[in-house]
Design a protein around this motif. Sequence first.
Motif, PDB file in Angstrom:
ATOM      1  N   MET A  62     -29.300  52.263  20.395  1.00 52.75           N
ATOM      2  CA  MET A  62     -30.250  51.513  21.347  1.00 52.75           C
ATOM      3  C   MET A  62     -29.612  52.058  22.852  1.00 52.75           C
ATOM      4  O   MET A  62     -30.289  52.211  23.959  1.00 52.75           O
ATOM      5  CB  MET A  62     -30.156  50.019  21.491  1.00 52.75           C
ATOM      6  N   ILE A  63     -28.302  51.924  22.972  1.00 59.39           N
ATOM      7  CA  ILE A  63     -27.402  52.422  24.053  1.00 59.39           C
ATOM      8  C   ILE A  63     -27.951  53.961  24.533  1.00 59.39           C
ATOM      9  O   ILE A  63     -28.065  54.070  25.663  1.00 59.39           O
ATOM     10  CB  ILE A  63     -26.061  52.336  24.147  1.00 59.39           C
ATOM     11  N   ASP A  64     -27.980  54.760  23.477  1.00 55.64           N
ATOM     12  CA  ASP A  64     -28.255  56.292  23.760  1.00 55.64           C
ATOM     13  C   ASP A  64     -29.744  56.218  24.253  1.00 55.64           C
ATOM     14  O   ASP A  64     -29.794  56.970  25.249  1.00 55.64           O
ATOM     15  CB  ASP A  64     -28.055  56.879  22.392  1.00 55.64           C
ATOM     16  N   ILE A  65     -30.475  55.611  23.798  1.00 52.81           N
ATOM     17  CA  ILE A  65     -32.100  55.754  24.055  1.00 52.81           C
ATOM     18  C   ILE A  65     -32.200  55.176  25.351  1.00 52.81           C
ATOM     19  O   ILE A  65     -32.700  55.701  26.156  1.00 52.81           O
ATOM     20  CB  ILE A  65     -32.850  54.912  23.107  1.00 52.81           C
ATOM     21  N   LEU A  66     -31.426  53.966  25.775  1.00 53.44           N
ATOM     22  CA  LEU A  66     -31.405  53.577  27.212  1.00 53.44           C
ATOM     23  C   LEU A  66     -30.986  54.460  28.020  1.00 53.44           C
ATOM     24  O   LEU A  66     -31.489  54.463  29.204  1.00 53.44           O
ATOM     25  CB  LEU A  66     -30.883  52.233  27.252  1.00 53.44           C
ATOM     26  N   ASN A  67     -29.886  55.107  27.911  1.00 56.65           N
ATOM     27  CA  ASN A  67     -29.335  56.079  28.718  1.00 56.65           C
ATOM     28  C   ASN A  67     -30.180  57.127  29.021  1.00 56.65           C
ATOM     29  O   ASN A  67     -30.094  57.825  30.066  1.00 56.65           O
ATOM     30  CB  ASN A  67     -27.836  56.515  28.431  1.00 56.65           C
ATOM     31  N   GLU A  68     -30.988  57.863  28.048  1.00 56.63           N
ATOM     32  CA  GLU A  68     -31.512  58.808  28.197  1.00 56.63           C
ATOM     33  C   GLU A  68     -33.183  58.583  28.690  1.00 56.63           C
ATOM     34  O   GLU A  68     -33.782  59.444  29.304  1.00 56.63           O
ATOM     35  CB  GLU A  68     -31.534  59.706  26.819  1.00 56.63           C
ATOM     36  N   TYR A  69     -33.744  57.528  28.183  1.00 54.54           N
ATOM     37  CA  TYR A  69     -35.043  57.520  28.216  1.00 54.54           C
ATOM     38  C   TYR A  69     -35.619  56.319  29.212  1.00 54.54           C
ATOM     39  O   TYR A  69     -36.777  55.814  29.225  1.00 54.54           O
ATOM     40  CB  TYR A  69     -35.799  57.316  27.024  1.00 54.54           C
ATOM     41  N   TRP A  70     -34.612  55.478  29.999  1.00 54.09           N
ATOM     42  CA  TRP A  70     -34.857  54.301  30.689  1.00 54.09           C
ATOM     43  C   TRP A  70     -35.951  54.598  31.616  1.00 54.09           C
ATOM     44  O   TRP A  70     -36.724  53.916  32.025  1.00 54.09           O
ATOM     45  CB  TRP A  70     -33.743  53.601  31.075  1.00 54.09           C
ATOM     46  N   LYS A  71     -35.872  55.692  32.294  1.00 54.31           N
ATOM     47  CA  LYS A  71     -36.622  55.980  33.486  1.00 54.31           C
ATOM     48  C   LYS A  71     -38.114  56.227  32.700  1.00 54.31           C
ATOM     49  O   LYS A  71     -39.041  56.029  33.486  1.00 54.31           O
ATOM     50  CB  LYS A  71     -36.316  57.203  34.054  1.00 54.31           C
ATOM     51  N   ALA A  72     -38.316  56.919  31.711  1.00 53.44           N
ATOM     52  CA  ALA A  72     -39.512  57.172  31.116  1.00 53.44           C
ATOM     53  C   ALA A  72     -40.180  55.816  30.753  1.00 53.44           C
ATOM     54  O   ALA A  72     -41.375  55.625  30.842  1.00 53.44           O
ATOM     55  CB  ALA A  72     -39.560  58.003  29.824  1.00 53.44           C
ATOM     56  N   TYR A  73     -39.247  54.849  30.264  1.00 47.41           N
ATOM     57  CA  TYR A  73     -39.889  53.724  29.676  1.00 47.41           C
ATOM     58  C   TYR A  73     -40.565  52.863  31.050  1.00 47.41           C
ATOM     59  O   TYR A  73     -41.506  52.222  31.030  1.00 47.41           O
ATOM     60  CB  TYR A  73     -38.785  52.701  29.106  1.00 47.41           C
ATOM     61  N   LEU A  74     -39.685  53.046  32.154  1.00 49.02           N
ATOM     62  CA  LEU A  74     -39.930  52.269  33.155  1.00 49.02           C
ATOM     63  C   LEU A  74     -41.082  52.678  34.230  1.00 49.02           C
ATOM     64  O   LEU A  74     -42.106  52.094  34.560  1.00 49.02           O
ATOM     65  CB  LEU A  74     -38.795  51.791  34.030  1.00 49.02           C
ATOM     66  N   PHE A  75     -40.836  54.090  34.735  1.00 50.99           N
ATOM     67  CA  PHE A  75     -41.594  54.725  35.584  1.00 50.99           C
ATOM     68  C   PHE A  75     -41.951  56.036  35.621  1.00 50.99           C
ATOM     69  O   PHE A  75     -43.318  56.484  36.024  1.00 50.99           O
ATOM     70  CB  PHE A  75     -41.071  54.173  37.264  1.00 50.99           C
ATOM     71  N   SER A  76     -41.063  56.923  35.152  1.00 49.77           N
ATOM     72  CA  SER A  76     -41.518  58.342  35.283  1.00 49.77           C
ATOM     73  C   SER A  76     -40.504  59.199  34.152  1.00 49.77           C
ATOM     74  O   SER A  76     -39.475  58.707  33.519  1.00 49.77           O
ATOM     75  CB  SER A  76     -40.930  58.994  36.636  1.00 49.77           C
TER      76      SER A  76
END
Length: 237
Positions: free
Chosen positions: A1-15
């Motif tokens: 979960m932490i790895d996904i957040l670190n790498e993809y949090w921008k894609a999840y939120l806005f870009s």
Amino acid sequence: MIDILNEYWKAYLFSDGTRWSGLVVTLWLLAISVAIGFVMAIPLAVARVSSNKWVSRPVWLYTYVFRGTPLYVQLLLIYTGIYSLSFVRSTSLLDAFFRDGMHCAILAFALNTCAYTTEIFAGAIRATAHGEVEAARAYGMSKFTQFRRIILPSALRRALPGYSNEVILMLHCTSVAFTATVPDLLKVARDVNSATYQSFEAFGLAALLYLTVSFALVWAFRQAERRWLAFQRPLGK
């Protein structure tokens, strides 16, 4: 979960680095489709309650069709079905519109939510107290003035609880936008799942974001109900 957040949090939120994606696209789809549906639903609701069948029947047919078929099928028909027609492809304006997945998604969502909202508002108009209408007539108001100053304001206030459910359901329905290649929240989750094979984490993050927005919408509508439906609350001792 932490790895996904670190790498993809921008894609999840806005870009995703090349275009808008994720939550911001989902919220845009929700806002624009609900706004269009709301504006269209008010005159259609008035037509729906008309005693003239030539006015009310076409609106009934429209709401019956869009409430009686799945939104997913409606989106496919608009995105792939309409564009397959030769006259659409040969008309530059129509070709440019229906070739864009975002345009098709907004059109499908707006027409769908408009159908449900029309019936919600029409029901609220029918439930308007007869005394309010009689009072408006006693003041000499025309039919148009009655709707503008008495019936519609009263009906829209009383429709708030039902309409809030429709907006939240519309938020959930935006998850089918990925069918039209729109990079919404679910599309990002599917891409992350394909890249990491961590299905629970990828879709779990999307579920948490949907849940957060749902709670925010519920809170906003509850505040609106407390303000505009205060007259319905029992008086405290």
